[in-house]
Motif scaffolding. Sequence first.
Motif, PDB file in Angstrom:
ATOM      1  N   THR A 116      26.690  30.015  44.434  1.00 34.13           N
ATOM      2  CA  THR A 116      26.163  30.019  45.736  1.00 34.13           C
ATOM      3  C   THR A 116      26.949  30.380  46.610  1.00 34.13           C
ATOM      4  O   THR A 116      28.236  29.699  46.735  1.00 34.13           O
ATOM      5  CB  THR A 116      25.579  28.494  45.794  1.00 34.13           C
ATOM      6  N   VAL A 117      26.700  31.134  47.492  1.00 35.81           N
ATOM      7  CA  VAL A 117      27.377  31.772  48.566  1.00 35.81           C
ATOM      8  C   VAL A 117      26.906  31.403  49.870  1.00 35.81           C
ATOM      9  O   VAL A 117      25.746  31.755  50.280  1.00 35.81           O
ATOM     10  CB  VAL A 117      27.875  33.140  48.727  1.00 35.81           C
ATOM     11  N   GLU A 118      27.334  30.396  50.740  1.00 36.22           N
ATOM     12  CA  GLU A 118      26.703  29.958  52.014  1.00 36.22           C
ATOM     13  C   GLU A 118      27.621  30.491  53.076  1.00 36.22           C
ATOM     14  O   GLU A 118      28.861  30.264  53.458  1.00 36.22           O
ATOM     15  CB  GLU A 118      26.888  28.523  52.032  1.00 36.22           C
ATOM     16  N   ASP A 119      26.949  31.269  53.848  1.00 35.99           N
ATOM     17  CA  ASP A 119      27.464  32.004  55.227  1.00 35.99           C
ATOM     18  C   ASP A 119      26.314  31.804  56.183  1.00 35.99           C
ATOM     19  O   ASP A 119      25.225  32.500  55.978  1.00 35.99           O
ATOM     20  CB  ASP A 119      28.060  33.491  54.884  1.00 35.99           C
ATOM     21  N   SER A 120      26.845  31.769  57.345  1.00 38.58           N
ATOM     22  CA  SER A 120      26.123  31.858  58.731  1.00 38.58           C
ATOM     23  C   SER A 120      24.417  31.058  58.503  1.00 38.58           C
ATOM     24  O   SER A 120      23.543  31.541  58.846  1.00 38.58           O
ATOM     25  CB  SER A 120      25.693  33.221  58.891  1.00 38.58           C
ATOM     26  N   GLY A 121      24.563  29.877  57.574  1.00 41.31           N
ATOM     27  CA  GLY A 121      23.564  28.923  57.500  1.00 41.31           C
ATOM     28  C   GLY A 121      22.435  29.852  56.431  1.00 41.31           C
ATOM     29  O   GLY A 121      21.366  29.194  56.353  1.00 41.31           O
ATOM     30  N   VAL A 122      23.265  30.852  55.775  1.00 38.62           N
ATOM     31  CA  VAL A 122      22.134  31.598  54.568  1.00 38.62           C
ATOM     32  C   VAL A 122      22.747  31.112  53.267  1.00 38.62           C
ATOM     33  O   VAL A 122      24.226  31.207  53.034  1.00 38.62           O
ATOM     34  CB  VAL A 122      22.187  32.851  54.822  1.00 38.62           C
ATOM     35  N   ARG A 123      22.007  30.813  52.186  1.00 42.18           N
ATOM     36  CA  ARG A 123      22.376  30.347  50.767  1.00 42.18           C
ATOM     37  C   ARG A 123      21.963  31.430  50.095  1.00 42.18           C
ATOM     38  O   ARG A 123      20.949  31.879  49.739  1.00 42.18           O
ATOM     39  CB  ARG A 123      21.713  29.181  50.510  1.00 42.18           C
ATOM     40  N   VAL A 124      22.911  32.238  49.298  1.00 38.07           N
ATOM     41  CA  VAL A 124      22.856  33.393  48.582  1.00 38.07           C
ATOM     42  C   VAL A 124      23.304  32.907  46.903  1.00 38.07           C
ATOM     43  O   VAL A 124      24.362  32.427  46.841  1.00 38.07           O
ATOM     44  CB  VAL A 124      23.531  34.782  48.886  1.00 38.07           C
ATOM     45  N   LEU A 125      22.273  32.987  46.175  1.00 39.39           N
ATOM     46  CA  LEU A 125      22.695  32.526  44.927  1.00 39.39           C
ATOM     47  C   LEU A 125      22.816  33.883  43.964  1.00 39.39           C
ATOM     48  O   LEU A 125      21.998  35.026  43.963  1.00 39.39           O
ATOM     49  CB  LEU A 125      21.396  31.713  44.228  1.00 39.39           C
ATOM     50  N   THR A 126      23.769  33.990  43.063  1.00 36.44           N
ATOM     51  CA  THR A 126      23.948  35.108  42.126  1.00 36.44           C
ATOM     52  C   THR A 126      23.673  34.997  40.565  1.00 36.44           C
ATOM     53  O   THR A 126      24.068  33.681  40.157  1.00 36.44           O
ATOM     54  CB  THR A 126      25.502  35.596  42.290  1.00 36.44           C
ATOM     55  N   ASP A 127      23.215  35.809  40.122  1.00 33.13           N
ATOM     56  CA  ASP A 127      22.861  35.654  38.619  1.00 33.13           C
ATOM     57  C   ASP A 127      22.343  34.430  38.106  1.00 33.13           C
ATOM     58  O   ASP A 127      23.393  33.986  37.183  1.00 33.13           O
ATOM     59  CB  ASP A 127      24.076  36.304  37.930  1.00 33.13           C
ATOM     60  N   PRO A 128      21.339  33.753  38.494  1.00 30.93           N
ATOM     61  CA  PRO A 128      21.089  32.163  37.993  1.00 30.93           C
ATOM     62  C   PRO A 128      20.964  32.262  36.529  1.00 30.93           C
ATOM     63  O   PRO A 128      20.120  32.875  35.882  1.00 30.93           O
ATOM     64  CB  PRO A 128      20.113  31.943  38.741  1.00 30.93           C
ATOM     65  N   LEU A 129      21.684  31.342  36.165  1.00 32.94           N
ATOM     66  CA  LEU A 129      21.394  31.106  34.565  1.00 32.94           C
ATOM     67  C   LEU A 129      21.655  29.457  34.574  1.00 32.94           C
ATOM     68  O   LEU A 129      22.741  28.811  34.434  1.00 32.94           O
ATOM     69  CB  LEU A 129      22.621  31.751  33.577  1.00 32.94           C
ATOM     70  N   PHE A 130      20.441  28.898  33.998  1.00 38.14           N
ATOM     71  CA  PHE A 130      20.169  27.264  34.277  1.00 38.14           C
ATOM     72  C   PHE A 130      19.696  26.885  32.936  1.00 38.14           C
ATOM     73  O   PHE A 130      18.925  25.920  32.947  1.00 38.14           O
ATOM     74  CB  PHE A 130      19.128  26.828  35.232  1.00 38.14           C
ATOM     75  N   VAL A 131      20.602  27.220  31.833  1.00 39.08           N
ATOM     76  CA  VAL A 131      20.155  26.633  30.503  1.00 39.08           C
ATOM     77  C   VAL A 131      21.311  26.237  30.032  1.00 39.08           C
ATOM     78  O   VAL A 131      22.539  26.854  30.044  1.00 39.08           O
ATOM     79  CB  VAL A 131      19.246  27.677  29.712  1.00 39.08           C
ATOM     80  N   ARG A 132      21.069  25.362  28.874  1.00 38.78           N
ATOM     81  CA  ARG A 132      22.068  24.971  27.927  1.00 38.78           C
ATOM     82  C   ARG A 132      22.323  25.858  26.687  1.00 38.78           C
ATOM     83  O   ARG A 132      23.478  26.045  26.421  1.00 38.78           O
ATOM     84  CB  ARG A 132      21.903  23.430  27.303  1.00 38.78           C
ATOM     85  N   ARG A 133      21.528  26.670  26.258  1.00 38.79           N
ATOM     86  CA  ARG A 133      21.432  27.509  25.152  1.00 38.79           C
ATOM     87  C   ARG A 133      20.753  28.926  25.468  1.00 38.79           C
ATOM     88  O   ARG A 133      19.489  28.913  25.954  1.00 38.79           O
ATOM     89  CB  ARG A 133      20.694  26.892  23.994  1.00 38.79           C
ATOM     90  N   LEU A 134      21.082  30.026  25.204  1.00 33.42           N
ATOM     91  CA  LEU A 134      20.540  31.190  25.453  1.00 33.42           C
ATOM     92  C   LEU A 134      20.967  32.326  24.165  1.00 33.42           C
ATOM     93  O   LEU A 134      22.040  32.456  23.966  1.00 33.42           O
ATOM     94  CB  LEU A 134      21.216  31.974  26.777  1.00 33.42           C
ATOM     95  N   ALA A 135      19.834  32.364  23.462  1.00 36.10           N
ATOM     96  CA  ALA A 135      20.016  33.046  22.070  1.00 36.10           C
ATOM     97  C   ALA A 135      20.984  32.366  21.409  1.00 36.10           C
ATOM     98  O   ALA A 135      21.131  31.151  20.918  1.00 36.10           O
ATOM     99  CB  ALA A 135      20.223  34.390  22.316  1.00 36.10           C
ATOM    100  N   HIS A 136      22.173  33.210  21.023  1.00 35.86           N
ATOM    101  CA  HIS A 136      23.318  32.889  20.155  1.00 35.86           C
ATOM    102  C   HIS A 136      24.142  32.169  20.893  1.00 35.86           C
ATOM    103  O   HIS A 136      25.351  31.635  20.338  1.00 35.86           O
ATOM    104  CB  HIS A 136      23.814  34.199  19.355  1.00 35.86           C
ATOM    105  N   LEU A 137      23.976  31.897  22.291  1.00 36.80           N
ATOM    106  CA  LEU A 137      25.071  31.379  23.114  1.00 36.80           C
ATOM    107  C   LEU A 137      24.850  29.764  23.408  1.00 36.80           C
ATOM    108  O   LEU A 137      23.674  29.446  23.605  1.00 36.80           O
ATOM    109  CB  LEU A 137      25.202  32.164  24.433  1.00 36.80           C
ATOM    110  N   ARG A 138      25.748  29.097  23.289  1.00 39.97           N
ATOM    111  CA  ARG A 138      25.815  27.545  23.988  1.00 39.97           C
ATOM    112  C   ARG A 138      26.714  27.306  24.924  1.00 39.97           C
ATOM    113  O   ARG A 138      27.794  27.812  24.906  1.00 39.97           O
ATOM    114  CB  ARG A 138      26.081  26.803  22.520  1.00 39.97           C
TER     115      ARG A 138
END
Length: 256
Positions: A14-36
Motif C-alpha cells: 500500500t502506497v499512501e500519498d496525498s491522502g490517496v491509498r494505492v494498492l499493488t498486486d493484491p494477494l490475500f491467501v495462504r496458499r496459491l496452487a503449489h505455493l504456500r
Amino acid sequence: MPVEVTWWGHATCTVEDSGVRVLTDPLFVRRLAHLRRRRGAVPPPEAAVADAVLVSHLHSDHLHLPSLARLAPGTPLIVPEGATRSVPGLKRLPLPVTEVLPGDEVPVGDVVVRAVSALHDGRRLPVGPHRSPALGYVITGEARTYFAGDTGLFDSMADEVGPVDVALLPVGGWGPYLGHGHLDAHRAAEALVSLAPGAAVPVHYGTYWPIGMDGVRPHEFYAPGEEFLRKAARIAPKVAVHRLGHGERVRPEARR
C-alpha cells in the motif's frame, strides 16, 4: 518524503500519498496452487482498503481474482492492456477496469499513476498468447514512487521511469533459479545505481515458496532482503534502503 509504504508480503504494497491509498498486486491467501505462504500472516481486511489498485501483469500471483474480489465494489482497477480479454473473470468483478500501456497516465484523486515498461513475461500462464505487457507504475503525488512489479534490468529503465523518490523493487521470487525477467538482490542493487532514488524498499521475497521445497536452496527464500541491503550499501550508498517485515510500514527518507 511525504509518502508511506506498507509491505504486506510478496508484491502486495500500500502506497499512501496525498491522502490517496494505492494498492499493488493484491494477494490475500495462504496458499496459491503449489505455493504456500511461509512467512507473515495473511494481510488483514484493512489491506484491501484502497482508492485504486494496480496490477503489474497477469500471472496468478499478481492478478489473483479471489483477492481482487475482497476489494470494495467500485474500487478502480488499473491493469495492462488486454487483461480483460485474457482473464474474463475480471469482467465479473464489481470493479471499474482501466487498461493501460507504457506511457499512459491515470489520475486517482490528487495523485497520477503512470504506466512504464517491465521486462517480464506478461501472459496469463500456463496458457495464452503474449497479448498483455508486463508493467511497472510510477505514482506521483507529493512524492514519486516507482512500483516495478516483476521485471529484469533493461536499458531504458531509468529513462522510462524518470526521477523517483522511492523505488519498490523485487529482490527475489517464489522459488529458486530466477530467470532474466526478474531482479535478484544483485540486479536490484544495480537498478538503484541507474534509478538513483532517495530511498528503496525490497519486496517480492520471503513470502511464498513451493510446497515440498522447504529444504531446496532455502537461502533464496530468506536471504534476498539482507543481501540487497548489503549490495546497495556498497554500490548505491546514497540510497536509503528500508527493509520491512510483513505488515510493517515506513515513511521512506533519503540519506542525509
